[in-house]
Design an enzyme around this catalytic site. Structure first.
Site, short mmCIF file in Angstrom:
data_model
loop_
_atom_site.label_atom_id
_atom_site.label_comp_id
_atom_site.label_asym_id
_atom_site.label_seq_id
_atom_site.Cartn_x
_atom_site.Cartn_y
_atom_site.Cartn_z
N HIS A 33 0.68 -1.22 0.21
CA HIS A 33 0.06 0.05 0.08
C HIS A 33 1.02 1.21 -0.13
O HIS A 33 0.60 2.16 -0.85
CB HIS A 33 -0.84 0.18 1.12
CG HIS A 33 -1.82 1.26 1.55
ND1 HIS A 33 -2.78 1.48 0.50
CD2 HIS A 33 -1.52 2.26 2.22
CE1 HIS A 33 -3.25 2.73 0.72
NE2 HIS A 33 -2.58 3.15 1.98
N GLN A 37 3.87 1.66 -1.37
CA GLN A 37 4.36 1.89 -2.41
C GLN A 37 3.43 2.51 -3.56
O GLN A 37 3.73 3.07 -4.40
CB GLN A 37 5.19 0.44 -3.06
CG GLN A 37 6.25 0.10 -2.29
CD GLN A 37 7.52 1.31 -1.81
OE1 GLN A 37 7.95 1.74 -2.92
NE2 GLN A 37 7.60 1.66 -0.85
N HIS A 41 0.64 4.10 -2.98
CA HIS A 41 0.33 5.46 -2.44
C HIS A 41 1.57 6.48 -2.94
O HIS A 41 1.12 7.52 -3.56
CB HIS A 41 0.42 5.73 -0.88
CG HIS A 41 -0.62 6.49 -0.40
ND1 HIS A 41 -1.85 6.28 -0.70
CD2 HIS A 41 -0.49 7.09 0.45
CE1 HIS A 41 -2.90 7.24 -0.16
NE2 HIS A 41 -1.83 7.91 0.66
#
Length: 104
Positions: free
Chosen positions: A77, A79, A81
């Site tokens: 998540h 990465q 984001h």
């Protein structure tokens, strides 16, 4: 070392989120023709991206040095984001540039 992983992951998520928020603010100012404010928010967005990238680099450096981290959903998540924030800021930067050219 797990604490290092979680700490840096949270830094990535928080700073990427801040970058996206600042990018949206920049776009809103540009739409009103307030380009000085737009560029101030873009600068803030890029500073947040730098902080997120620095946290990511810490994780990469630790792993390259032999530290093993658990790859879990929150890691993925973070990465996701960060990559979305980078793409978003790139796009906002181009849109603002186009708006500025039209205003001239």
């Amino acid at each position: 070392m797990v604490d290092l992983q979680i700490e840096n992951i949270m830094q990535i998520i928080a700073n990427a989120g801040n970058a996206k928020s600042e990018g949206m603010e920049a776009l809103q100012y540009a739409k009103k023709g307030e380009f000085t404010s737009a560029h101030e928010h873009l600068e803030s967005a890029n500073n947040s991206l730098t902080q997120a990238h620095n946290a990511q680099t810490k994780l990469l450096s630790e792993e390259a040095s032999g530290t093993k981290f658990e790859v879990n959903l929150i890691t993925i998540h973070s990465q996701d984001h960060l990559m979305n924030a980078i793409t978003f800021i790139d796009l906002v930067t181009e849109i603002i540039s186009i708006l500025e050219e039209k205003k001239s």
